[in-house]
Write a protein that holds these residues in place. Structure first.
Motif, mmCIF file in Angstrom:
data_model
loop_
_atom_site.group_PDB
_atom_site.id
_atom_site.type_symbol
_atom_site.label_atom_id
_atom_site.label_comp_id
_atom_site.label_asym_id
_atom_site.label_seq_id
_atom_site.Cartn_x
_atom_site.Cartn_y
_atom_site.Cartn_z
ATOM 1 N N ASN A 35 0.812 -1.221 0.000
ATOM 2 C CA ASN A 35 0.000 0.000 0.000
ATOM 3 C C ASN A 35 0.844 1.268 0.000
ATOM 4 N N ILE A 36 2.035 1.196 -0.561
ATOM 5 C CA ILE A 36 2.878 2.386 -0.712
ATOM 6 C C ILE A 36 3.547 2.333 -2.093
ATOM 7 N N PRO A 37 4.029 3.477 -2.594
ATOM 8 C CA PRO A 37 4.787 3.458 -3.853
ATOM 9 C C PRO A 37 6.197 2.917 -3.615
ATOM 10 N N LEU A 38 6.663 2.060 -4.532
ATOM 11 C CA LEU A 38 7.989 1.435 -4.381
ATOM 12 C C LEU A 38 8.718 1.419 -5.718
ATOM 13 N N LEU A 39 10.038 1.427 -5.657
ATOM 14 C CA LEU A 39 10.856 1.296 -6.868
ATOM 15 C C LEU A 39 10.913 -0.166 -7.300
ATOM 16 N N LYS A 40 10.697 -0.356 -8.601
ATOM 17 C CA LYS A 40 10.787 -1.708 -9.163
ATOM 18 C C LYS A 40 11.396 -1.603 -10.563
ATOM 19 N N PRO A 41 11.945 -2.700 -11.064
ATOM 20 C CA PRO A 41 12.468 -2.659 -12.436
ATOM 21 C C PRO A 41 11.344 -2.795 -13.453
ATOM 22 N N HIS A 42 11.431 -2.002 -14.508
ATOM 23 C CA HIS A 42 10.425 -2.029 -15.587
ATOM 24 C C HIS A 42 11.153 -1.939 -16.919
ATOM 25 N N ARG A 43 10.534 -2.502 -17.938
ATOM 26 C CA ARG A 43 11.024 -2.269 -19.300
ATOM 27 C C ARG A 43 10.919 -0.781 -19.580
ATOM 28 N N GLU A 44 11.882 -0.230 -20.342
ATOM 29 C CA GLU A 44 11.891 1.223 -20.572
ATOM 30 C C GLU A 44 10.649 1.656 -21.327
ATOM 31 N N SER A 45 10.065 2.791 -20.861
ATOM 32 C CA SER A 45 8.818 3.282 -21.486
ATOM 33 C C SER A 45 9.156 4.189 -22.660
ATOM 34 N N VAL A 67 24.769 -7.481 -14.953
ATOM 35 C CA VAL A 67 24.308 -6.773 -13.764
ATOM 36 C C VAL A 67 22.812 -7.027 -13.624
ATOM 37 N N ALA A 68 22.384 -7.384 -12.421
ATOM 38 C CA ALA A 68 20.957 -7.640 -12.182
ATOM 39 C C ALA A 68 20.471 -6.787 -11.014
ATOM 40 N N TYR A 69 19.244 -6.358 -11.143
ATOM 41 C CA TYR A 69 18.593 -5.593 -10.068
ATOM 42 C C TYR A 69 17.317 -6.342 -9.703
ATOM 43 N N ALA A 70 17.032 -6.421 -8.418
ATOM 44 C CA ALA A 70 15.784 -7.068 -8.002
ATOM 45 C C ALA A 70 15.143 -6.311 -6.864
ATOM 46 N N ARG A 71 13.843 -6.420 -6.855
ATOM 47 C CA ARG A 71 13.063 -5.980 -5.707
ATOM 48 C C ARG A 71 12.551 -7.253 -5.031
ATOM 49 N N ILE A 72 12.928 -7.425 -3.767
ATOM 50 C CA ILE A 72 12.497 -8.596 -3.010
ATOM 51 C C ILE A 72 11.289 -8.190 -2.171
ATOM 52 N N ALA A 73 10.247 -8.995 -2.222
ATOM 53 C CA ALA A 73 8.953 -8.641 -1.622
ATOM 54 C C ALA A 73 8.920 -8.950 -0.124
ATOM 55 N N PRO A 74 7.913 -8.431 0.568
ATOM 56 C CA PRO A 74 7.805 -8.634 2.015
ATOM 57 C C PRO A 74 7.756 -10.110 2.406
ATOM 58 N N TRP A 93 16.533 -15.968 8.627
ATOM 59 C CA TRP A 93 16.080 -15.250 9.828
ATOM 60 C C TRP A 93 15.982 -13.744 9.624
ATOM 61 N N ASN A 94 15.966 -13.290 8.386
ATOM 62 C CA ASN A 94 15.912 -11.851 8.124
ATOM 63 C C ASN A 94 14.803 -11.535 7.108
ATOM 64 N N PRO A 95 13.535 -11.653 7.539
ATOM 65 C CA PRO A 95 12.438 -11.408 6.605
ATOM 66 C C PRO A 95 12.310 -9.932 6.233
ATOM 67 N N VAL A 96 12.105 -9.705 4.942
ATOM 68 C CA VAL A 96 11.939 -8.342 4.430
ATOM 69 C C VAL A 96 10.637 -7.754 4.965
ATOM 70 N N CYS A 97 10.681 -6.474 5.316
ATOM 71 C CA CYS A 97 9.483 -5.809 5.834
ATOM 72 C C CYS A 97 8.648 -5.234 4.677
ATOM 73 N N MET A 98 9.115 -4.169 4.031
ATOM 74 C CA MET A 98 8.341 -3.541 2.951
ATOM 75 C C MET A 98 8.908 -3.895 1.578
ATOM 76 N N THR A 99 10.203 -3.719 1.447
ATOM 77 C CA THR A 99 10.849 -3.992 0.168
ATOM 78 C C THR A 99 12.344 -4.080 0.395
ATOM 79 N N PHE A 100 13.028 -4.774 -0.502
ATOM 80 C CA PHE A 100 14.485 -4.752 -0.483
ATOM 81 C C PHE A 100 14.962 -4.622 -1.921
ATOM 82 N N GLU A 101 15.812 -3.624 -2.155
ATOM 83 C CA GLU A 101 16.371 -3.387 -3.485
ATOM 84 C C GLU A 101 17.813 -3.878 -3.486
ATOM 85 N N VAL A 102 18.142 -4.717 -4.425
ATOM 86 C CA VAL A 102 19.519 -5.235 -4.468
ATOM 87 C C VAL A 102 20.032 -5.250 -5.905
#
Lengths: 181, 144
Positions: free
Chosen positions: A171-181, B25-32, B122-131
């Motif tokens: 329920n908040i805005p977050l950064l995520k990877p997307h294909r370029e628009s 190079v890879a980027y990920a958003r890991i969910a809660p 033992w380290n669960p993500v709360c809102m988001t994790f960017e790596v």
């Protein structure tokens, strides 16, 4: 609160979020070869301007950065306590004034906000004006680089972009990877 | 590793160097609620990375669990506990399983900081994790 435990198992707790569960738990993208840039943050500029302007000039609009140690004339940060409104699990606190501070080490993600403007998401460890070592979410628009340039290692992202989007689960805005628009 | 303390490495018998180059190079958003360490290992499975270095990482944990010198752990209670500095690498075992070794500094809800290795599971993500990971390609993969 912290506690030190010698041994033993505990069950790590999860949290129930406000929105619907997204079955995709890891959203990742990659590109073939990293482009690295060494950037010096200009004294007297805000962290936001000192990162964004030189990177935009060379065409970098998404990046992962490592901010090496350096002085700030002024630094503000937030912590992340539970959200008393119940809209989300946590919410950032009001900015905390660290005064004239030293950033020990930081990571910043650089992308676009929901309106397409540059967005800097920075977490760092810092030493405040009073000598306390603290950590948190840095407020880049309110934090001003000190008299000596700070070095930053930039890993530019190419072939896709980092864009803020509303996340239904948290329920908040977050950064995520997307294909370029 | 020592038998009773998985967070400490036994002295190495041989000093090794490994030459190689950086790859993708890879980027990920890991969910809660996903574990930070295993989330990065799964990211390597998803992207086909055998070995990688962490180039950047920031986000929040529900609670943090950091290994201590005596083989125990320190629990930092949130939510949220913010990861404010992180370094680490991923190496794959002979069977191809990625294993992440991550260490860093976390901040509690008062901004107080704690540091150490992140314990897998033992380290669960709360809102988001960017790596951001950068692939490491050894010149001689047989010795990796």
């Amino acid at each position: 609160m912290t506690r030190t435990i010698k041994t033993g198992y505990h069950h790590p707790r999860m949290l129930r979020h406000a929105g619907s569960f997204n079955p995709v738990r890891i959203q990742s993208m990659h590109y073939q070869s990293g482009r690295h840039i060494r950037l010096e943050l200009t004294p007297g500029r805000t962290l936001y301007d000192a990162l964004v302007e030189p990177l935009y000039k060379i065409g970098v609009t998404s990046a992962s950065t490592t901010i090496l140690g350096g002085y700030f004339d002024h630094l503000e940060y937030c912590v992340a306590p539970p959200d008393s409104s119940g809209k989300a699990v946590i919410a950032y606190s009001s900015p905390i004034d660290a005064g004239e501070a030293f950033m020990v080490f930081g990571n910043a993600t650089f992308g676009k906000d929901m309106e397409g403007r540059p967005l800097v998401h920075c977490h760092a460890t810092l030493r405040t004006e009073t000598g306390q070592v603290k950590g948190g979410h840095i407020v880049p628009q309110a934090s001003v680089i000190g008299p000596t340039p700070l070095s930053v290692l930039v890993t530019a992202i190419e072939g896709f972009e980092l864009r803020q989007a509303f996340d239904e689960e948290t329920n908040i805005p977050l950064l995520k990877p997307h294909r370029e628009s | 590793m020592t038998a009773d303390n998985p967070t400490r490495q036994a002295p190495s018998q041989v000093v090794t160097t490994e030459t190689g180059r950086m790859g993708r190079v890879a980027y990920a958003r890991i969910a809660p609620n996903e574990d930070l360490v295993q989330g990065i290992e799964k990211m390597c499975l998803a992207e086909g990375f055998e070995n990688a270095f962490v180039r950047g990482g920031l986000g929040s944990l529900v609670d943090a669990c950091l290994g201590t010198l005596d083989g125990g752990y320190q629990q930092v209670t949130g939510p949220a506990v913010e990861v404010v500095s992180m370094a680490g690498e991923v190496r794959s075992t002979e069977s191809g399983t990625p294993v992440a070794s991550l260490a860093g500094i976390v901040a509690d809800t008062d901004g107080n900081v704690y540091g150490g290795p992140f314990l897998a599971g033992w380290n669960p993500v709360c809102m988001t994790f960017e790596v951001t990971l950068e692939e490491w390609l050894p010149d001689n993969p047989d010795t990796a």
